[in-house]
Design a protein around this motif. Structure first.
Motif, PDB file in Angstrom:
ATOM      1  N   UNK A  34       0.811  -1.224   0.000  1.00  0.00           N
ATOM      2  CA  UNK A  34       0.000   0.000   0.000  1.00  0.00           C
ATOM      3  C   UNK A  34       0.844   1.274   0.000  1.00  0.00           C
ATOM      4  N   UNK A  35       1.976   1.221  -0.706  1.00  0.00           N
ATOM      5  CA  UNK A  35       2.811   2.412  -0.836  1.00  0.00           C
ATOM      6  C   UNK A  35       3.501   2.848   0.444  1.00  0.00           C
ATOM      7  N   UNK A  36       3.725   1.922   1.371  1.00  0.00           N
ATOM      8  CA  UNK A  36       4.312   2.306   2.660  1.00  0.00           C
ATOM      9  C   UNK A  36       5.714   2.883   2.480  1.00  0.00           C
ATOM     10  N   UNK A  37       6.064   3.795   3.369  1.00  0.00           N
ATOM     11  CA  UNK A  37       7.378   4.434   3.323  1.00  0.00           C
ATOM     12  C   UNK A  37       8.494   3.405   3.503  1.00  0.00           C
ATOM     13  N   UNK A  38       8.303   2.437   4.377  1.00  0.00           N
ATOM     14  CA  UNK A  38       9.327   1.407   4.608  1.00  0.00           C
ATOM     15  C   UNK A  38       9.556   0.573   3.354  1.00  0.00           C
ATOM     16  N   UNK A  39       8.474   0.212   2.675  1.00  0.00           N
ATOM     17  CA  UNK A  39       8.608  -0.577   1.451  1.00  0.00           C
ATOM     18  C   UNK A  39       9.305   0.231   0.361  1.00  0.00           C
ATOM     19  N   UNK A  40       8.972   1.493   0.249  1.00  0.00           N
ATOM     20  CA  UNK A  40       9.630   2.363  -0.727  1.00  0.00           C
ATOM     21  C   UNK A  40      11.117   2.480  -0.421  1.00  0.00           C
ATOM     22  N   UNK A  41      11.446   2.689   0.834  1.00  0.00           N
ATOM     23  CA  UNK A  41      12.854   2.810   1.230  1.00  0.00           C
ATOM     24  C   UNK A  41      13.616   1.517   0.946  1.00  0.00           C
ATOM     25  N   UNK A  42      13.033   0.385   1.277  1.00  0.00           N
ATOM     26  CA  UNK A  42      13.691  -0.903   1.032  1.00  0.00           C
ATOM     27  C   UNK A  42      13.895  -1.142  -0.453  1.00  0.00           C
ATOM     28  N   UNK A  43      12.894  -0.809  -1.251  1.00  0.00           N
ATOM     29  CA  UNK A  43      12.981  -1.009  -2.694  1.00  0.00           C
ATOM     30  C   UNK A  43      14.053  -0.120  -3.311  1.00  0.00           C
ATOM     31  N   UNK A  44      14.278   1.049  -2.768  1.00  0.00           N
ATOM     32  CA  UNK A  44      15.329   1.938  -3.256  1.00  0.00           C
ATOM     33  C   UNK A  44      16.695   1.530  -2.706  1.00  0.00           C
ATOM     34  N   UNK A  45      16.737   1.046  -1.477  1.00  0.00           N
ATOM     35  CA  UNK A  45      17.993   0.706  -0.814  1.00  0.00           C
ATOM     36  C   UNK A  45      18.658  -0.523  -1.419  1.00  0.00           C
ATOM     37  N   UNK A  46      17.877  -1.544  -1.739  1.00  0.00           N
ATOM     38  CA  UNK A  46      18.461  -2.787  -2.226  1.00  0.00           C
ATOM     39  C   UNK A  46      19.290  -2.613  -3.500  1.00  0.00           C
ATOM     40  N   UNK A  47      18.815  -1.948  -4.537  1.00  0.00           N
ATOM     41  CA  UNK A  47      19.655  -1.768  -5.728  1.00  0.00           C
ATOM     42  C   UNK A  47      20.904  -0.923  -5.437  1.00  0.00           C
ATOM     43  N   UNK A  48      20.790   0.012  -4.516  1.00  0.00           N
ATOM     44  CA  UNK A  48      21.967   0.808  -4.139  1.00  0.00           C
ATOM     45  C   UNK A  48      23.045  -0.095  -3.543  1.00  0.00           C
ATOM     46  N   UNK A  49      22.625  -1.082  -2.761  1.00  0.00           N
ATOM     47  CA  UNK A  49      23.579  -2.021  -2.168  1.00  0.00           C
ATOM     48  C   UNK A  49      24.232  -2.871  -3.247  1.00  0.00           C
ATOM     49  N   UNK A  50      23.455  -3.270  -4.246  1.00  0.00           N
ATOM     50  CA  UNK A  50      24.009  -4.055  -5.351  1.00  0.00           C
ATOM     51  C   UNK A  50      25.075  -3.238  -6.079  1.00  0.00           C
ATOM     52  N   UNK A  51      24.772  -1.976  -6.348  1.00  0.00           N
ATOM     53  CA  UNK A  51      25.722  -1.115  -7.059  1.00  0.00           C
ATOM     54  C   UNK A  51      26.971  -0.864  -6.237  1.00  0.00           C
ATOM     55  N   UNK A  52      26.831  -0.705  -4.937  1.00  0.00           N
ATOM     56  CA  UNK A  52      27.967  -0.436  -4.064  1.00  0.00           C
ATOM     57  C   UNK A  52      28.934  -1.615  -4.024  1.00  0.00           C
ATOM     58  N   UNK A  53      28.414  -2.827  -4.203  1.00  0.00           N
ATOM     59  CA  UNK A  53      29.265  -4.024  -4.164  1.00  0.00           C
ATOM     60  C   UNK A  53      29.981  -4.256  -5.473  1.00  0.00           C
ATOM     61  N   UNK A  54      29.550  -3.646  -6.540  1.00  0.00           N
ATOM     62  CA  UNK A  54      30.153  -3.903  -7.852  1.00  0.00           C
ATOM     63  C   UNK A  54      31.398  -3.091  -8.071  1.00  0.00           C
TER      64      UNK A  54
END
Length: 54
Positions: A34-54
């Motif tokens: 339902x568009x929760x702030x936590x879900x939005x933050x997690x969805x944005x955070x995960x790809x950032x972590x992938x990029x940081x590891x590359x």
């Protein structure tokens, strides 16, 4: 295998593959929560972590 850290609690966990990471993004997506702030933050955070590891 890579290590990730939860942005809310700081717990560290191993991500065994990009497939698992993609599944986590799908499960955390704001459309599923339902568009929760936590879900939005997690969805944005995960790809950032992938990029940081590359």
């Amino acid at each position: 295998m890579s290590i990730a850290t939860c942005p809310e609690c700081g717990d560290r966990f191993e991500m065994k593959s990009a497939v698992i990471e993609a599944e986590v993004i799908r499960l955390a997506h704001p459309d599923k929560h339902a568009g929760s702030a936590s879900a939005t933050e997690a969805t944005q955070w995960l790809p950032q972590q992938q990029q940081a590891r590359q």
